[in-house]
Design a protein around this motif. Structure first.
Motif, PDB file in Angstrom:
ATOM      1  N   ALA A   1     -46.817  18.528 -29.490  1.00 13.60           N
ATOM      2  CA  ALA A   1     -45.265  19.117 -28.922  1.00 13.60           C
ATOM      3  C   ALA A   1     -44.578  17.813 -29.032  1.00 13.60           C
ATOM      4  O   ALA A   1     -43.275  17.816 -29.389  1.00 13.60           O
ATOM      5  CB  ALA A   1     -45.648  19.510 -27.565  1.00 13.60           C
ATOM      6  N   ALA A   2     -44.913  16.545 -28.382  1.00 14.82           N
ATOM      7  CA  ALA A   2     -43.864  15.480 -28.312  1.00 14.82           C
ATOM      8  C   ALA A   2     -43.642  15.035 -30.040  1.00 14.82           C
ATOM      9  O   ALA A   2     -42.689  14.560 -30.184  1.00 14.82           O
ATOM     10  CB  ALA A   2     -44.663  14.023 -27.922  1.00 14.82           C
ATOM     11  N   VAL A   3     -44.756  15.030 -30.680  1.00 15.13           N
ATOM     12  CA  VAL A   3     -44.332  14.858 -32.349  1.00 15.13           C
ATOM     13  C   VAL A   3     -43.309  15.748 -32.948  1.00 15.13           C
ATOM     14  O   VAL A   3     -42.602  15.280 -33.720  1.00 15.13           O
ATOM     15  CB  VAL A   3     -45.694  14.377 -33.019  1.00 15.13           C
ATOM     16  CG1 VAL A   3     -45.265  14.320 -34.483  1.00 15.13           C
ATOM     17  CG2 VAL A   3     -46.590  13.306 -32.542  1.00 15.13           C
ATOM     18  N   THR A   4     -43.774  17.033 -33.015  1.00 18.96           N
ATOM     19  CA  THR A   4     -42.849  17.908 -33.207  1.00 18.96           C
ATOM     20  C   THR A   4     -41.588  17.771 -32.872  1.00 18.96           C
ATOM     21  O   THR A   4     -40.499  18.121 -33.482  1.00 18.96           O
ATOM     22  CB  THR A   4     -43.411  19.664 -32.727  1.00 18.96           C
ATOM     23  OG1 THR A   4     -44.556  19.583 -33.141  1.00 18.96           O
ATOM     24  CG2 THR A   4     -42.681  20.408 -33.384  1.00 18.96           C
TER      25      THR A   4
ATOM     26  N   THR B   1     -39.665  14.353 -40.213  1.00 21.66           N
ATOM     27  CA  THR B   1     -40.093  12.872 -40.957  1.00 21.66           C
ATOM     28  C   THR B   1     -39.860  11.732 -40.071  1.00 21.66           C
ATOM     29  O   THR B   1     -38.871  10.905 -40.070  1.00 21.66           O
ATOM     30  CB  THR B   1     -39.264  12.639 -42.296  1.00 21.66           C
ATOM     31  OG1 THR B   1     -37.652  12.902 -41.813  1.00 21.66           O
ATOM     32  CG2 THR B   1     -39.321  13.696 -43.251  1.00 21.66           C
ATOM     33  N   PRO B   2     -40.536  11.712 -38.888  1.00 17.98           N
ATOM     34  CA  PRO B   2     -40.626  10.557 -37.970  1.00 17.98           C
ATOM     35  C   PRO B   2     -40.853   9.251 -38.564  1.00 17.98           C
ATOM     36  O   PRO B   2     -41.859   9.348 -39.482  1.00 17.98           O
ATOM     37  CB  PRO B   2     -41.697  11.115 -36.802  1.00 17.98           C
ATOM     38  CG  PRO B   2     -42.492  11.819 -37.439  1.00 17.98           C
ATOM     39  CD  PRO B   2     -41.642  12.694 -38.530  1.00 17.98           C
ATOM     40  N   THR B   3     -40.455   8.232 -38.312  1.00 18.45           N
ATOM     41  CA  THR B   3     -40.970   7.004 -38.715  1.00 18.45           C
ATOM     42  C   THR B   3     -42.297   6.545 -38.239  1.00 18.45           C
ATOM     43  O   THR B   3     -42.496   7.151 -37.242  1.00 18.45           O
ATOM     44  CB  THR B   3     -39.975   5.877 -38.375  1.00 18.45           C
ATOM     45  OG1 THR B   3     -39.826   5.634 -36.861  1.00 18.45           O
ATOM     46  CG2 THR B   3     -38.587   6.035 -38.733  1.00 18.45           C
ATOM     47  N   PRO B   4     -43.224   5.646 -38.555  1.00 17.40           N
ATOM     48  CA  PRO B   4     -44.307   5.518 -38.340  1.00 17.40           C
ATOM     49  C   PRO B   4     -44.436   4.869 -36.676  1.00 17.40           C
ATOM     50  O   PRO B   4     -45.055   5.363 -35.612  1.00 17.40           O
ATOM     51  CB  PRO B   4     -44.839   4.237 -39.027  1.00 17.40           C
ATOM     52  CG  PRO B   4     -44.187   4.717 -40.267  1.00 17.40           C
ATOM     53  CD  PRO B   4     -42.907   5.000 -39.871  1.00 17.40           C
ATOM     54  N   ARG B   5     -43.356   4.056 -36.340  1.00 19.87           N
ATOM     55  CA  ARG B   5     -43.124   3.571 -34.943  1.00 19.87           C
ATOM     56  C   ARG B   5     -42.863   4.997 -34.096  1.00 19.87           C
ATOM     57  O   ARG B   5     -43.308   5.042 -32.910  1.00 19.87           O
ATOM     58  CB  ARG B   5     -41.776   2.605 -34.841  1.00 19.87           C
ATOM     59  CG  ARG B   5     -41.776   2.084 -33.543  1.00 19.87           C
ATOM     60  CD  ARG B   5     -40.736   1.193 -33.290  1.00 19.87           C
ATOM     61  NE  ARG B   5     -40.513   1.127 -31.810  1.00 19.87           N
ATOM     62  CZ  ARG B   5     -39.811  -0.113 -31.462  1.00 19.87           C
ATOM     63  NH1 ARG B   5     -39.104  -0.870 -32.152  1.00 19.87           N
ATOM     64  NH2 ARG B   5     -39.669  -0.354 -29.957  1.00 19.87           N
TER      65      ARG B   5
ATOM     66  N   PHE C   1     -47.309   9.567 -29.974  1.00 16.43           N
ATOM     67  CA  PHE C   1     -48.474   9.798 -30.017  1.00 16.43           C
ATOM     68  C   PHE C   1     -49.223   8.965 -28.360  1.00 16.43           C
ATOM     69  O   PHE C   1     -50.019   9.502 -27.941  1.00 16.43           O
ATOM     70  CB  PHE C   1     -49.276   9.196 -31.284  1.00 16.43           C
ATOM     71  CG  PHE C   1     -50.729   9.321 -31.287  1.00 16.43           C
ATOM     72  CD1 PHE C   1     -51.401  10.668 -31.754  1.00 16.43           C
ATOM     73  CD2 PHE C   1     -51.449   8.279 -30.871  1.00 16.43           C
ATOM     74  CE1 PHE C   1     -52.679  10.798 -31.687  1.00 16.43           C
ATOM     75  CE2 PHE C   1     -53.001   8.384 -30.873  1.00 16.43           C
ATOM     76  CZ  PHE C   1     -53.342   9.673 -31.590  1.00 16.43           C
ATOM     77  N   LEU C   2     -48.895   7.845 -28.455  1.00 20.78           N
ATOM     78  CA  LEU C   2     -49.447   6.871 -27.681  1.00 20.78           C
ATOM     79  C   LEU C   2     -48.954   7.256 -26.177  1.00 20.78           C
ATOM     80  O   LEU C   2     -49.751   7.274 -25.269  1.00 20.78           O
ATOM     81  CB  LEU C   2     -49.411   5.434 -27.750  1.00 20.78           C
ATOM     82  CG  LEU C   2     -50.025   4.678 -29.196  1.00 20.78           C
ATOM     83  CD1 LEU C   2     -49.447   3.491 -29.325  1.00 20.78           C
ATOM     84  CD2 LEU C   2     -51.475   4.794 -29.052  1.00 20.78           C
ATOM     85  N   THR C   3     -47.665   7.622 -26.071  1.00 17.30           N
ATOM     86  CA  THR C   3     -47.039   7.931 -24.966  1.00 17.30           C
ATOM     87  C   THR C   3     -47.697   9.336 -24.423  1.00 17.30           C
ATOM     88  O   THR C   3     -48.050   9.349 -23.220  1.00 17.30           O
ATOM     89  CB  THR C   3     -45.659   8.226 -24.960  1.00 17.30           C
ATOM     90  OG1 THR C   3     -44.771   6.955 -25.300  1.00 17.30           O
ATOM     91  CG2 THR C   3     -45.015   8.637 -23.679  1.00 17.30           C
TER      92      THR C   3
END
Length: 200
Positions: free
Chosen positions: A74-77, A82-86, A92-94
């Motif tokens: 859900a957070a990544v969506t 096209t999110p940057t790797p950072r 992801f980590l949060t």
């Protein structure tokens, strides 16, 4: 007509009861009888689906993983297509941090399972199998950013991935034990990501 029993639903009901008992009373309080009482079912039903405490623990840990994956997805969506790797790694980590009541309850169970697995190596086999893939996935994100010139060229991606995941798990432990606040944990994670993803 006989009633159709949803076995996965019943296993999940029992696993949810295990999670509540473990989060509230600690893993040492988990037993077939206590979980049955919490779930409102008979001990016989629990034993029908889980022969041992280890089997219950593995299934419950799988439920925690599914919840974590749902939070992270859900957070990544929310970042867009096209999110940057950072940006991706930040989300992801949060998502692994116990920042609210639901993730805190899941985090307490995961912590209890780690303690359980520490003295029962066979119980932690799945964790050891998953770890290399997770480290490699994070390292690949860093390599992608390095290739694009948006990550520190002098950073070893494998070491950075191990460090970021270790930092996140340590911050999660500090949050669960009240040694830091969500604000400080997020600020600390952001500072380490800023270093890895600096272009210098």
């Amino acid at each position: 007509m006989p009633k159709v029993v949803d076995h996965h639903e019943r296993r999940t009901l029992i696993a949810d009861a295990l999670l509540r008992v473990a989060a509230r009373d600690g893993l040492e309080a988990v037993s077939l009888r206590h979980v049955a009482t919490e779930a409102g079912v008979t001990s016989g039903m629990v034993q029908h689906y889980f022969r041992t405490k280890d089997e219950m623990m593995h299934f419950a840990l799988g439920v925690v993983r599914e919840r974590n994956e749902a939070r992270i997805t859900a957070a990544v969506t929310r970042l867009g297509p096209t999110p940057t790797p950072r940006e991706f790694l930040q989300a992801f980590l949060t998502g692994l941090l116990p920042l609210d009541d639901a993730s805190r309850a899941d985090g307490l169970v995961a912590l209890a399972f780690l303690a359980y697995a520490a003295v029962r190596p066979e119980a932690g086999a799945s964790l050891r199998q998953d770890a290399p893939q997770l480290f490699a996935y994070i390292a690949d994100q860093i390599r992608t950013a390095q290739a694009a010139g948006t990550a520190h060229a002098g950073v070893d991606p494998d070491a950075a991935a191990t460090g970021l995941l270790g930092l996140t798990e340590g911050l999660g432990l500090y949050l669960l034990t009240g040694q830091t606040t969500p604000e400080t944990a997020l600020k600390t994670l952001d500072a380490h990501l800023a270093f890895v993803f600096s272009a210098s």
